[in-house]
Scaffold this motif. Structure first.
Motif, PDB file in Angstrom:
ATOM      1  N   HIS A   1      -9.065  -5.877   8.708  1.00 43.05           N
ATOM      2  CA  HIS A   1      -9.128  -6.920   7.693  1.00 43.05           C
ATOM      3  C   HIS A   1      -8.964  -8.300   8.323  1.00 43.05           C
ATOM      4  O   HIS A   1      -7.840  -8.777   8.503  1.00 43.05           O
ATOM      5  CB  HIS A   1      -8.019  -6.724   6.659  1.00 43.05           C
ATOM      6  CG  HIS A   1      -8.012  -5.372   6.018  1.00 43.05           C
ATOM      7  ND1 HIS A   1      -9.166  -4.665   5.750  1.00 43.05           N
ATOM      8  CD2 HIS A   1      -6.988  -4.595   5.580  1.00 43.05           C
ATOM      9  CE1 HIS A   1      -8.837  -3.522   5.168  1.00 43.05           C
ATOM     10  NE2 HIS A   1      -7.533  -3.450   5.067  1.00 43.05           N
TER      11      HIS A   1
ATOM     12  N   HIS B   1      -7.027  -1.074  12.518  1.00 38.76           N
ATOM     13  CA  HIS B   1      -6.677  -2.486  12.667  1.00 38.76           C
ATOM     14  C   HIS B   1      -6.459  -2.907  14.118  1.00 38.76           C
ATOM     15  O   HIS B   1      -6.647  -4.061  14.472  1.00 38.76           O
ATOM     16  CB  HIS B   1      -5.431  -2.816  11.846  1.00 38.76           C
ATOM     17  CG  HIS B   1      -5.680  -2.800  10.364  1.00 38.76           C
ATOM     18  ND1 HIS B   1      -6.773  -3.393   9.807  1.00 38.76           N
ATOM     19  CD2 HIS B   1      -4.984  -2.252   9.350  1.00 38.76           C
ATOM     20  CE1 HIS B   1      -6.738  -3.220   8.503  1.00 38.76           C
ATOM     21  NE2 HIS B   1      -5.670  -2.523   8.198  1.00 38.76           N
TER      22      HIS B   1
ATOM     23  N   HIS C   1      -2.422  -6.102  -3.636  1.00 39.81           N
ATOM     24  CA  HIS C   1      -3.033  -5.106  -2.756  1.00 39.81           C
ATOM     25  C   HIS C   1      -3.978  -4.196  -3.525  1.00 39.81           C
ATOM     26  O   HIS C   1      -5.129  -4.020  -3.162  1.00 39.81           O
ATOM     27  CB  HIS C   1      -1.944  -4.285  -2.050  1.00 39.81           C
ATOM     28  CG  HIS C   1      -2.496  -3.408  -0.980  1.00 39.81           C
ATOM     29  ND1 HIS C   1      -3.305  -2.321  -1.254  1.00 39.81           N
ATOM     30  CD2 HIS C   1      -2.396  -3.467   0.365  1.00 39.81           C
ATOM     31  CE1 HIS C   1      -3.660  -1.750  -0.115  1.00 39.81           C
ATOM     32  NE2 HIS C   1      -3.136  -2.428   0.879  1.00 39.81           N
TER      33      HIS C   1
ATOM     34  N   GLU D   1       0.886  -1.162   0.000  1.00 44.56           N
ATOM     35  CA  GLU D   1       0.000   0.000   0.000  1.00 44.56           C
ATOM     36  C   GLU D   1       0.922   1.209   0.000  1.00 44.56           C
ATOM     37  O   GLU D   1       1.648   1.440   0.966  1.00 44.56           O
ATOM     38  CB  GLU D   1      -0.862  -0.027   1.263  1.00 44.56           C
ATOM     39  CG  GLU D   1      -1.848   1.105   1.372  1.00 44.56           C
ATOM     40  CD  GLU D   1      -2.710   0.909   2.631  1.00 44.56           C
ATOM     41  OE1 GLU D   1      -3.743   0.238   2.538  1.00 44.56           O
ATOM     42  OE2 GLU D   1      -2.322   1.404   3.698  1.00 44.56           O
TER      43      GLU D   1
ATOM     44  N   ASP E   1      -6.855  -5.821  -1.378  1.00 45.03           N
ATOM     45  CA  ASP E   1      -7.167  -5.134  -0.127  1.00 45.03           C
ATOM     46  C   ASP E   1      -8.415  -4.255  -0.343  1.00 45.03           C
ATOM     47  O   ASP E   1      -8.886  -4.092  -1.472  1.00 45.03           O
ATOM     48  CB  ASP E   1      -5.970  -4.264   0.272  1.00 45.03           C
ATOM     49  CG  ASP E   1      -5.996  -3.795   1.708  1.00 45.03           C
ATOM     50  OD1 ASP E   1      -5.372  -4.438   2.552  1.00 45.03           O
ATOM     51  OD2 ASP E   1      -6.653  -2.764   1.988  1.00 45.03           O
ATOM     52  N   PHE E   2      -8.905  -3.689   0.754  1.00 43.55           N
ATOM     53  CA  PHE E   2     -10.072  -2.806   0.729  1.00 43.55           C
ATOM     54  C   PHE E   2      -9.649  -1.365   0.387  1.00 43.55           C
ATOM     55  O   PHE E   2     -10.449  -0.547  -0.024  1.00 43.55           O
ATOM     56  CB  PHE E   2     -10.693  -2.887   2.133  1.00 43.55           C
ATOM     57  CG  PHE E   2     -11.809  -1.974   2.478  1.00 43.55           C
ATOM     58  CD1 PHE E   2     -13.104  -2.240   2.057  1.00 43.55           C
ATOM     59  CD2 PHE E   2     -11.586  -0.866   3.293  1.00 43.55           C
ATOM     60  CE1 PHE E   2     -14.152  -1.416   2.433  1.00 43.55           C
ATOM     61  CE2 PHE E   2     -12.632  -0.042   3.673  1.00 43.55           C
ATOM     62  CZ  PHE E   2     -13.918  -0.317   3.231  1.00 43.55           C
ATOM     63  N   HIS E   3      -8.327  -1.101   0.553  1.00 42.57           N
ATOM     64  CA  HIS E   3      -7.798   0.261   0.369  1.00 42.57           C
ATOM     65  C   HIS E   3      -7.023   0.347  -0.935  1.00 42.57           C
ATOM     66  O   HIS E   3      -5.829   0.029  -0.975  1.00 42.57           O
ATOM     67  CB  HIS E   3      -6.867   0.608   1.536  1.00 42.57           C
ATOM     68  CG  HIS E   3      -7.590   0.662   2.837  1.00 42.57           C
ATOM     69  ND1 HIS E   3      -7.473  -0.304   3.796  1.00 42.57           N
ATOM     70  CD2 HIS E   3      -8.472   1.564   3.314  1.00 42.57           C
ATOM     71  CE1 HIS E   3      -8.255   0.004   4.822  1.00 42.57           C
ATOM     72  NE2 HIS E   3      -8.870   1.120   4.555  1.00 42.57           N
TER      73      HIS E   3
HETATM   74 ZN   LIG Z   1      -6.288  -2.114   3.903  1.00 37.83          ZN
END
Ligand SMILES: [Zn+2]
Length: 507
Positions: free
Chosen positions: A166, A456, A109, A13, A142-144
């Motif tokens: 996550h 997180h 990612h 990321e 990933d979500f980001h």
């Molecule tokens: Zn993330």
């Protein structure tokens, strides 16, 4: 005939505001040896872990298949990935693609930016297609991230995490993997519908545990569970990246029915757009948050008060050495604090050379200037006693990365008048309590825990904390848009441009 599959992990990321370039030496983070692993070594280390690699591997292991692993490479979020690192990693995956496997399974990612490519994952997929135009490819993300045309056009199936913290990384890979295997068996025909909104969401407002994201993610989960589509994923986006495809996005994989896929995608995007104002977070000034913590009767509470500094969180590319919040906590007179870990190898060296029991004055942290946000490094000078030293390795037992070995490098515990300060040689976002216990700290017995994390930490800290107070410390992860200049994102972009129209980029 035995099928031959390629399975690889390449994850980063990229916070484009961080001054710290990410070289190839940083990509062995999840490995027990600190090296990038491949082949049987990678399978032995990660095959049974709660990771995307493990998720894919456990599916493939059940098939009569030969699994080839060109690499498992993951680095902490940080600045631009060097061209050299990207060419090395992508080269190994593309070479494996060129050998003509029956399918590929990629744990990526989605927010990797290199010195040359804004869209490293898209570039990787584009190169794979050059040598293997027809190979089926499953991708977990990933979500980001920023969703890009090259990624979506060149993958067969794409899924993303549906949790933040996550804790469904493994399941995300399995959703992608199962769908691709079903298509290889001729049961389904995956078709991708995707779209990105001109809308940046604050990461403190993104979690699907709460609104405004909860209903949107619930609808995606329902669309998938009911069989309406094969998979549906919503991505909060990564607002610390100044690239053209930043934004909230959706990807839906339908079973040969793009009309239905498009309809579900549009419904999810519309839900997010209607709620755009709820994704904006009003920051409380750092000093106000600390004063709020100081006003609590810590002794009457059951469990520690957690102060979560989210401005310099290495989990989003922070340097992890900004000391401003600890300085404020000290000024406010809080006692019985455990703070850190702060990443400062030079201080670790000084303290370990002096030895356990030594007393010395140290300049902790504050070693890295951050020109992109006009911030100068400032250490925290304090008299300290070296209380403990560790090698910084411990098994992860929490729900994120379960079964892996954490490695924060040589680490010291420094006792000072107000706080016990953990200083490590490598950055760490505290997603597991092992970083306290491995060096002899019982976090449940302390009044205040000052950590650097945004979201997180909640998976393991919520069960032990009496109170959680987010603190908007300074740093490259601060989402206070006034401190940074975006030059390359789409414009207009909500919320910077308040009257932004809903213009979707997608297919
Ligand atoms: Zn993330």
């Amino acid at each position: 005939m035995t099928k031959r599959y390629v399975l690889a992990e390449m994850m980063h990321e990229t916070n484009t505001f961080s001054p710290q370039l990410t070289g190839i030496d940083k990509f062995g983070r999840v490995s027990p040896t600190g090296e990038i692993l491949s082949g049987q070594d990678a399978i032995e280390s990660f095959g049974s872990t709660n990771t995307a690699f493990g998720g894919f591997y456990q599916l493939l292991e059940e098939r009569d298949a030969q699994v080839e692993v060109p690499l498992v490479a993951t680095a902490w979020p940080s600045g631009l990935v060097t061209d050299e690192a990207f060419e090395e990693m992508a080269g190994r995956i593309v070479d494996a693609a060129a050998t003509g496997p029956d399918a590929m399974f990629l744990a990526l990612h989605g927010a990797m930016v290199t010195q040359t490519y804004d869209d490293a994952e898209g570039e990787l997929l584009r190169r794979i297609r050059e040598v293997a135009p027809d190979v089926p490819i499953a991708v977990s993300l990933d979500f980001h991230l920023g969703m890009s045309p090259d990624l979506c056009a060149n993958a067969t199936v794409v899924t993303g995490y549906r949790t933040y913290p996550h804790i469904d990384i493994h399941e995300t890979a399995q959703r992608a993997g199962r769908t691709l295997l079903a298509s290889l068996d001729g049961f389904v025909e995956p078709v991708i519908s995707w779209g990105v909104l001109p809308m940046m969401t604050n990461m403190l407002r993104q979690t699907p545990l709460h609104q405004p994201m909860k209903d949107i993610m619930d609808r995606a989960i329902e669309a998938e569970a009911s069989g309406e589509v094969l998979t549906a994923s919503v991505f909060g986006g990564f607002p610390l990246s100044d690239i053209p495809h930043t934004g909230l996005s959706v990807i839906v994989v339908s079973d040969g029915d793009k009309t239905t896929g498009d309809r579900v995608r549009d419904e999810l995007l519309s839900m997010a757009w209607e709620r755009r104002a709820d994704f904006v977070f009003d920051f409380e000034p750092m000093a106000v948050s600390i004063a709020r913590a100081a006003a609590l009767d810590a002794d009457a509470l059951d469990g520690p008060i957690v102060l979560a500094d989210h401005g310099d969180n290495c989990g989003a590319g922070g340097i992890t050495d900004v000391m401003a919040v600890l300085e404020e906590v000290t000024k406010a007179g809080l006692k019985d604090v455990v703070a850190g870990p702060y990443c400062d190898p030079a201080t670790v060296e000084l303290a370990t050379a002096a030895g356990v029991g030594a007393e010395l004055t140290l300049d902790i942290g504050g070693k890295v200037d951050m020109p992109a946000i006009s911030m100068q490094a400032k250490p925290f000078t304090v008299s300290a006693r070296v209380a403990a030293v560790s090698d910084g390795r411990y098994p992860v037992t929490g729900p994120m990365g379960t079964g892996t070995t954490a490695n924060i490098g040589k680490t010291v515990l420094l006792e000072t008048d107000g706080a016990d300060i953990l200083v490590s040689s490598l950055p760490l976002e505290p997603v597991d309590l092992g970083f306290y216990t491995h060096i002899g700290i019982d976090p449940t017995a302390r009044r205040y825990l000052l950590i650097k994390s945004r979201q997180h930490f909640r998976a393991v800290f919520e069960p032990i904390a009496s109170e959680i107070i987010p603190v908007a410390g300074p740093g490259v992860c601060s989402e206070d848009y006034s401190i940074r200049t975006f030059q390359r994102i789409r414009r207009p972009m909500y919320p910077m441009d308040i009257d932004t129209p809903m213009t979707v980029i997608g297919n």
